[in-house]
Design an enzyme around this catalytic site. Structure first.
Site, PDB file in Angstrom:
ATOM      1  N   ASP A  38      45.395 101.672 -16.417  1.00 28.65           N
ATOM      2  CA  ASP A  38      44.145 102.414 -16.613  1.00 28.65           C
ATOM      3  C   ASP A  38      43.356 101.904 -17.818  1.00 28.65           C
ATOM      4  OD1 ASP A  38      45.925 103.223 -18.505  1.00 28.65           O
ATOM      5  OD2 ASP A  38      45.478 105.361 -18.342  1.00 28.65           O
ATOM      6  N   HIS A 241      42.085  72.451 -21.595  1.00 27.76           N
ATOM      7  CA  HIS A 241      41.863  73.903 -21.581  1.00 27.76           C
ATOM      8  C   HIS A 241      43.095  74.656 -22.094  1.00 27.76           C
ATOM      9  CE1 HIS A 241      38.336  73.691 -18.497  1.00 27.76           C
ATOM     10  NE2 HIS A 241      37.985  73.333 -19.712  1.00 27.76           N
ATOM     11  N   ASP A 258      38.682  74.564 -30.576  1.00 25.33           N
ATOM     12  CA  ASP A 258      37.421  74.744 -29.845  1.00 25.33           C
ATOM     13  C   ASP A 258      37.200  76.246 -29.792  1.00 25.33           C
ATOM     14  OD1 ASP A 258      35.377  75.012 -27.996  1.00 25.33           O
ATOM     15  OD2 ASP A 258      36.160  73.484 -26.635  1.00 25.33           O
ATOM     16  N   ASP A 269      29.473  77.387 -29.764  1.00 27.17           N
ATOM     17  CA  ASP A 269      30.575  76.649 -29.136  1.00 27.17           C
ATOM     18  C   ASP A 269      30.842  75.410 -29.989  1.00 27.17           C
ATOM     19  OD1 ASP A 269      32.353  75.410 -27.429  1.00 27.17           O
ATOM     20  OD2 ASP A 269      30.905  75.065 -25.817  1.00 27.17           O
ATOM     21  N   HIS A 348      35.796  64.214 -19.672  1.00 29.22           N
ATOM     22  CA  HIS A 348      34.843  65.297 -19.396  1.00 29.22           C
ATOM     23  C   HIS A 348      33.438  64.830 -19.762  1.00 29.22           C
ATOM     24  CE1 HIS A 348      34.652  66.184 -23.714  1.00 29.22           C
ATOM     25  NE2 HIS A 348      35.971  66.212 -23.744  1.00 29.22           N
ATOM     26  N   HIS A 352      26.785  70.691 -22.231  1.00 27.20           N
ATOM     27  CA  HIS A 352      26.294  71.660 -21.241  1.00 27.20           C
ATOM     28  C   HIS A 352      25.216  72.500 -21.899  1.00 27.20           C
ATOM     29  CE1 HIS A 352      28.862  74.480 -23.490  1.00 27.20           C
ATOM     30  NE2 HIS A 352      29.792  73.552 -23.435  1.00 27.20           N
ATOM     31  N   HIS A 359      28.631  78.335 -21.080  1.00 33.31           N
ATOM     32  CA  HIS A 359      28.137  77.308 -20.153  1.00 33.31           C
ATOM     33  C   HIS A 359      26.901  77.934 -19.526  1.00 33.31           C
ATOM     34  CE1 HIS A 359      32.400  75.412 -19.774  1.00 33.31           C
ATOM     35  NE2 HIS A 359      31.859  75.258 -20.945  1.00 33.31           N
ATOM     36  N   GLU A 382      29.547  67.105 -27.163  1.00 27.28           N
ATOM     37  CA  GLU A 382      30.981  67.218 -27.377  1.00 27.28           C
ATOM     38  C   GLU A 382      31.802  66.075 -26.791  1.00 27.28           C
ATOM     39  OE1 GLU A 382      32.826  70.387 -24.996  1.00 27.28           O
ATOM     40  OE2 GLU A 382      30.828  71.109 -24.506  1.00 27.28           O
ATOM     41  N   TYR A 386      41.272  61.605 -25.797  1.00 29.76           N
ATOM     42  CA  TYR A 386      42.560  62.295 -25.698  1.00 29.76           C
ATOM     43  C   TYR A 386      43.617  61.273 -25.316  1.00 29.76           C
ATOM     44  CZ  TYR A 386      38.955  65.777 -25.368  1.00 29.76           C
ATOM     45  OH  TYR A 386      37.823  66.504 -25.616  1.00 29.76           O
ATOM     46  N   ARG A 403      38.167  66.039 -30.292  1.00 30.72           N
ATOM     47  CA  ARG A 403      36.834  66.363 -29.779  1.00 30.72           C
ATOM     48  C   ARG A 403      36.023  66.867 -30.966  1.00 30.72           C
ATOM     49  NH1 ARG A 403      38.151  69.168 -25.800  1.00 30.72           N
ATOM     50  NH2 ARG A 403      38.035  71.319 -26.454  1.00 30.72           N
ATOM     51  N   GLU A 405      32.429  68.899 -31.418  1.00 27.96           N
ATOM     52  CA  GLU A 405      31.412  69.584 -30.608  1.00 27.96           C
ATOM     53  C   GLU A 405      30.456  70.367 -31.498  1.00 27.96           C
ATOM     54  OE1 GLU A 405      32.910  72.675 -27.959  1.00 27.96           O
ATOM     55  OE2 GLU A 405      31.068  72.539 -26.763  1.00 27.96           O
TER      56      GLU A 405
HETATM   57  N1  GLY Z   1      34.572  75.806 -24.977  1.00 28.93           N
HETATM   58  C1  GLY Z   1      34.086  75.394 -23.734  1.00 28.93           C
HETATM   59  C2  GLY Z   1      33.412  74.099 -23.810  1.00 28.93           C
HETATM   60  O1  GLY Z   1      33.493  73.431 -24.814  1.00 28.93           O
HETATM   61  O2  GLY Z   1      32.732  73.715 -22.908  1.00 28.93           O
HETATM   62 MN    MN Z   2      31.279  73.227 -24.893  1.00 32.10          MN
HETATM   63 MN    MN Z   3      33.807  74.168 -26.732  1.00 33.84          MN
END
Ligand code: GLY
Ligand code: MN
Ligand code: MN
Length: 436
Positions: A38, A241, A258, A269, A348, A352, A359, A382, A386, A403, A405
């Site tokens: 609940d 991820h 991240d 982000d 990647h 975005h 996103h 970003e 890796y 990374r 970003e």
């Molecule tokens: N944290 C999600 C991305 O970097 O796209």
């Molecule tokens: Mn991002």
């Molecule tokens: Mn990110």
């Protein structure tokens, strides 16, 4: 620092202009969601609904009927309920929706089936976002069918459904100066959280303790997470991820964080990668410089008139050159790019759109062409490299996931980086971690 009412009314007017006077828009609030038994997840209003209404109660429906006598903006909301309000807090009720939230008219949500068909009648097009809230989709179709069945009684059902998201998401792609102010704030809070994490990190501490530092910084500035943070040390820095955030941090490893926050519905982000012990090893530094150079190359491509994919193309070129230079790729750069050799280490895209959703909405292409940057668009930059254990790289490079970003707004002259309050250069990071 939230947005004033007139920002929402300006958006509604703009949408209604785009829809035309023979159309009507219908959109529901986000449903509450059960976490377990609940217990509910903390409620977060649907981004489109908030964008147009600023009204953040569940069980609401907004209707925009351009040119309607008696009011163009109609809200259906929960009725006041003194007993429930003891438990859950105040509800606006229909009166509050008009007096405090700018609706022209408001009705109890229970009256929706009774009133909505009448609002749809004599409109040619219904703007609605299909496929997000399935139960609501069924209801919208049901209302239109009700009108069809009454056609012989002289009621005129709408002839067309139109994609509300298509129009609205193009509006959301362009941030107003007030939205940009909120995004700057969101970026500054997230940057502080990353600085705090760098200052806190040392061998023997854990990924979840570092996450706690981030969350503390977000919440003490009245912000929440904009997505579950990634706090990955060593091998976990190569899991794109990674979510577990449960490992101990080891001397000699890197830590990739991240994490971004949501402040007044606007997301930041940020990713930073730094050595757990405060000093980059030669291999870590070499890869770090490759990623940083790629980010610089990508930034340089962000200005009005250039296209969406230009920063990514620049990052790919720069990373391929960098990986050749440090010996992780062998061959001629143009050929390696053509073959996509970089993809084993950079798998990647370079960014975005960013806004109310991390996103964010908005098309990346118009027809077959990449979208062209215009002032007011917001995006992330970003690039990453890796090198997981078992990869083709020499062993001394393994478990190096990096990374970097940052969040950027396109301006008339070029771009503004919102997230520069957290160091990005390797030397600056080392200085900060040394307490200098
Ligand atoms: N944290 C999600 C991305 O970097 O796209
Ligand atoms: Mn991002
Ligand atoms: Mn990110």
């Amino acid at each position: 620092m939230s947005l004033p009412q007139d920002e929402y009314s300006r958006r509604r007017r703009q949408l209604m202009r785009l829809m035309g006077r023979d159309a009507i828009a219908v959109l529901p609030a986000a449903p509450t969601r059960v976490r377990n038994n609940d217990v509910e997840y903390n409620y977060r209003q649907d981004s489109d609904f908030h964008y147009l209404t600023g009204f953040d109660e569940p069980e609401s429906v907004a209707v925009l009927a351009p040119g309607r006598e008696g009011g163009e903006y109609i809200l259906f909301v929960r009725e006041r309920n003194p007993e429930r309000e003891i438990w859950d807090g105040k509800r606006a009720g229909p009166d509050g929706a008009v007096k405090e939230h700018g609706a022209d008219e408001a009705y109890p949500i229970g009256k929706l089936d009774e009133i909505l068909p009448g609002l749809l009648a004599s409109r040619e097009r219904v703007y609605h976002t299909m496929g997000v809230y399935h139960d609501f989709d069924q209801r919208v179709v049901g209302w239109v069918n009700t009108l069809r069945s009454q056609a012989r009684a002289g009621r005129h059902p709408p002839q067309e459904f139109a994609a509300l998201d298509h129009v609205l998401h193009d509006m959301r792609l362009f941030k107003s100066s007030r939205e940009i102010a909120l995004m700057r704030r969101s970026a500054v809070i997230a940057a502080r959280a990353h600085v705090r994490a760098m200052q806190f990190c040392r061998p023997g501490r854990t990924e979840y303790e570092v996450m706690a530092e981030l969350l503390h910084e977000f919440h003490r500035h009245h912000a929440d997470i904009s997505y579950h943070p990634i706090v990955g040390g060593g091998a976990n820095s190569c899991v794109l991820h990674y979510r577990d955030n449960n490992a101990a941090l080891k001397d000699g490893d890197l830590l990739l964080i991240d994490a971004g926050c949501e402040f007044q519905f606007y997301a930041s982000d940020i990713t930073r990668t730094f050595p757990v012990n405060g000093r980059f090893s030669p291999e870590q530094r070499a890869v770090y410089e490759v990623v940083l150079a790629a980010q610089r190359a990508a930034f340089a491509e962000i200005y009005p008139g250039n296209h969406w994919n230009a920063p990514h193309d620049a990052a790919v070129r720069s990373i391929t050159q960098g990986l050749v230079k440090i010996g992780l790729l062998k061959g001629r750069v143009p050929q390696l790019i053509k073959e996509g050799a970089y993809r084993q280490y950079f798998m990647h895209r370079t960014g975005h759109w960013l806004g109310m959703d991390v996103h964010d909405v908005g098309d990346y292409k118009v027809g077959d062409e990449w979208r062209v940057f215009e002032p007011g668009m917001a995006l992330t930059v970003e690039p990453g490299v890796y090198i997981a254990a078992g990869s083709k790289a020499p062993k001394r490079f393994w478990n190096t996931g990096i990374r970097i970003e940052d969040d950027v707004i396109v301006t008339a002259k070029g771009h503004e980086v919102l997230t520069s309050d957290v160091p990005r250069e390797a030397d600056e990071i080392e200085r900060l971690m040394a307490g200098a």
